[in-house]
Structures are given as structure tokens and as C-alpha cells.
Scaffold this active site. Sequence first.
Site, short mmCIF file in Angstrom:
data_model
loop_
_atom_site.label_atom_id
_atom_site.label_comp_id
_atom_site.label_asym_id
_atom_site.label_seq_id
_atom_site.Cartn_x
_atom_site.Cartn_y
_atom_site.Cartn_z
N LYS A 169 0.95 -1.25 -0.03
CA LYS A 169 -0.09 -0.15 -0.12
C LYS A 169 0.94 1.35 -0.04
CE LYS A 169 -2.59 2.98 2.82
NZ LYS A 169 -2.02 4.35 1.95
N GLU A 244 9.36 2.68 10.77
CA GLU A 244 10.48 3.73 10.84
C GLU A 244 9.60 5.15 10.68
OE1 GLU A 244 13.50 4.15 10.80
OE2 GLU A 244 13.93 1.92 10.84
N CYS A 278 12.66 11.91 6.97
CA CYS A 278 12.55 11.72 8.45
C CYS A 278 14.07 12.01 8.96
CB CYS A 278 12.13 10.49 8.75
SG CYS A 278 12.99 8.97 7.77
N GLU A 377 8.29 17.05 15.36
CA GLU A 377 8.86 17.02 13.87
C GLU A 377 7.74 17.83 12.97
OE1 GLU A 377 8.24 13.22 11.75
OE2 GLU A 377 10.32 13.41 10.95
C1 UN1 Z 1 17.68 9.40 3.37
O1 UN1 Z 1 17.75 10.35 4.13
O2 UN1 Z 1 18.62 9.07 2.37
O3 UN1 Z 1 11.26 8.87 5.41
C2 UN1 Z 1 16.66 8.58 3.48
C3 UN1 Z 1 12.65 9.08 5.56
C4 UN1 Z 1 13.39 8.30 5.35
C5 UN1 Z 1 14.50 7.85 4.41
C6 UN1 Z 1 15.35 8.98 4.45
N1 UN1 Z 1 12.87 6.82 5.70
O4 UN1 Z 1 12.64 10.11 5.14
#
Ligand code: UN1
Length: 475
Positions: A169, A244, A278, A377
Amino acid sequence: MFKNYIAGEWVEAEGTENINPSDTSDVVGVYSRATRENVLDAISAAKAAFASWSRSGPLQRHSVLRKAADEIMARKDELGSLLAREEGKTLPEAIGEVVRASQIFDFFAGESLRLSGEIIPSVRPGIGVEITREPVGVIGIITPWNFPIAIPAWKIAPAICYGNAIVFKPADLVPASSWAIVDILQRAGLPAGVLNLVMGKGSVVGQAILESPDVAAVTFTGSTQTGKHVAAASIEHNRRFQLEMGGKNPMVVLDDANLSIAVEAATNSAFFSTGQRCTASSRLIVTEGIHDRFVEAMTQRLSSLVVDNALKPGTHIGPVVDESQLQQDLDYIEVGQKEGARLHFGGRRLERETNGFYLEPALFTEASNDMRIAREEIFGPVAAVIRVKDYEEALAVSNDTPYGLSAGIATQSLKFATHFKQNAEAGMVMVNLPTAGVDFHVPFGGRKRSSYGPREQGRYAAEFFTTVKTSYSLA
Ligand code: UN1
């Protein structure tokens, strides 16, 4: 109309428009939103396909992954422009992300030829012990909008490599890149049912995946709030899950830093990809001896950045992904000022030739680590400079956060760099480099509220996508 892919068939459902955030008059395409029944069909198809795919040989898996890697690379410009159009990162950033997706498929193509186990002598004479890794089953893959091709790639490629079946998804906002990879993988020879695409909303599609007792594992990247929901729903089914989620990544700048390296690292961390990573840094923790020079140099660097249509040559920062995310960014900019931080640069909505969600990069100074702009965030091109006395205070402030994904430091001191690598409470540490922008072949993930479960990417991906079996036999 772009359709869902279920049990090897393209299945239509009511569609929604995928809008270009650089130009809201541009419709990227109309994408079917899966119904709950579609999702249940996808899960049954995956369950059925798992029986044979889990026994497929390395060569078959290698061939599919290898072909996908090649096609993605051959079409990098076209797919990059599709990605930039649907998500709003600049064309060079988007092409870079497509290349990375290809490299990930390539890496796991290689890994599929290196599946292995261990043979260990038992503590009891005459008995042998074998340790093998087996696929987990049907894996639910739920991905966010900010990396529309790389994150799906780094979840789908290992799932296939280790013999799992998938219900995928993608984020409702950016289905085009995901649709493209599924199309590529099915033409690369993946048997029907191994990979099913169900586009649409979390409340319908995500929820149906989470409620299914037939989904053995869920890997999720997205918001902290949704991550908690994925966790709770997964515990209910005794299902393995990998999350994550957010970050509030610190970028420390010490007095002895090389100023231009520090400014490049901070600018990239905080503002490239429109700050929508992130791994972005929104806390620039700067010691007092370099503070004023750093702020001055950042101001100059930010004034030189072009915010415009993601597809226009020369654009450094594309638009924010949509109106509600832009509103969230603007709200935080207001909150920061109300809390007493000084809006030193930018922070205004911009008009461009095409109608989109443009925001000037915003830099706060005089911020403190207890302000909301330093704790929550934001997920946009907004960063705050926090002035500290020395390295010890910088380290304490950088660790004083509920998150722990990535942490950066700019310094020329081996002593401080080494100490920071050892003491930063984060899953990834960057010395004289941006907090964001990671390699594709090494572990990715964080600590504290940022992540849950085993690392993603590289050989460490096997921890999530396989289950270990220990077999004993009498010789
Ligand atoms: C990166 O900074 O190269 O959702 C990858 C995100 C992370 C991926 C970042 N899981 O921003």
C-alpha cells in the site's frame, strides 16, 4: 485510469487524481483506490502465491530483481520526472532517488544468490544442528509520500529476495512511482500473487491489512502516530512489525568546524528535499564561538537558493507536498515566533509562475531546545539554531529529544567527532556530512521514538524479512 494489481490482474476501482504540487493544474493521473474487498482479495492471492514463491530458487528471484534494477536504471530520467511531478522534489533529487531504487534492486538481486545458513556441532555428541533462514509469509508494506520510489524499493526488494509474498500500500498522495515499480516487477517475471498493489487511503486499505490474521508481518514508514496504530494492531495478531517514524535530528556545529562544510551540511540536512525527510535536521546546535559567523553564512546560502517548480532547471527547493502540509509548516513558523524564537530568514508562502505550494526556507535563531519547534517533527523546510556554550552542552542538547534517527556533527576535532559517534543517541551518526542522504547497502534505522524492530537495508534487512529455524538431527 491506473489500476490496482491483485492476483496477477489489473483491477479497477473508483479513482482519485494525483496532483502535481508544483502546478496544481497538472494531473499526473487518476489512480484507483482499493476497496476493503480488493485488499482481502490481495491478501488471499499473496497467501496462495507464498506457498510456491517461498520455495522458488535463488536464480528465479535473482532474475526478477536484476531485470527490475535494469529497467528502473534505463528509465531513470522518465521515472525521475514522474516522481518529481507527483512529489515535488527537484528533478535531480528525483532522478537520484530513482537511481537509488535501481541500486537497491541490484543489491538484493546479489543477495538472492548468497542465501546461506550455518551448520554447528551440537553440545551433544552425534547430533548436528542446522540454522536456516526461511521467508516469513505475507508481508504488508506501507510506505510514505516523501520517497515514492526508494522506500517501496527498500521494502519490496528484500521481501522478494527472501521469498515472501507482498501486499503493498503506497501513500495515497503519490501512487504513480509505486504503480510504475509494480508494473516493472510483473513484467520482470514475478509470478501472479507474489506482489499485490492496493492503492488508496490508510483508513481503508491500511486498516484492512492491519486487521488481517493472514498478514504475518508489516513494515511501515510514516508518522509516529500511525506507527503506534500499526504496532497496536500488530500485537493483536502476534505479528512481527518494523516501524520507521519521525525524527528531530540534531546537527551540531562546533567552534572548530570548517564553516563551508558546516553550512553545506546544515543546508542540505534542513532544506533539501524541501525538508521532507525523516532524516532531515531541524535543530542546528551551534557553539557560541562560531554562532554569528554560522548564522551569517547560512543566511547568505539560503538567499542563493531558488524555490520553484520541481521540474524547472535551476530549482534548488521544490514545493511542499500539499496544502495541508504547507499549512502545518506555516503553523509551526507562527508557533516558533510566539514561543520567542526569532524568525531570522524566510518562512513566507511564495507565488510562482505555476500555482503550487511554495514556501521560502525558514531559519529561526535564538531558539531553545524546549520550544515546540525544537521538539516536534515539522517535516518541512524549517530549522532552528540553538546556541550552546561548548561541546558538552551540544551533546546534551542533541540527545535531549524523544527521537533518535540520525545525528550530525561538524568539527575538525578527532576527539569530539569520536566522542560524538560513541555518545549520540541515534541509529545513524554523520561527521561533517548532512544528517540525511544515506547509502543503500548499509543498515538504516533509529532509536527511541524513531524506529521499532530490526534495521532496514543492506544485509541487515534479512533480520526482518526472514525467520530463523534451528534443526537438530541425530547423525
Ligand atoms: C535519506 O535521508 O536518504 O522517510 C533517506 C524518510 C526516510 C528515508 C530517508 N525513511 O525520510
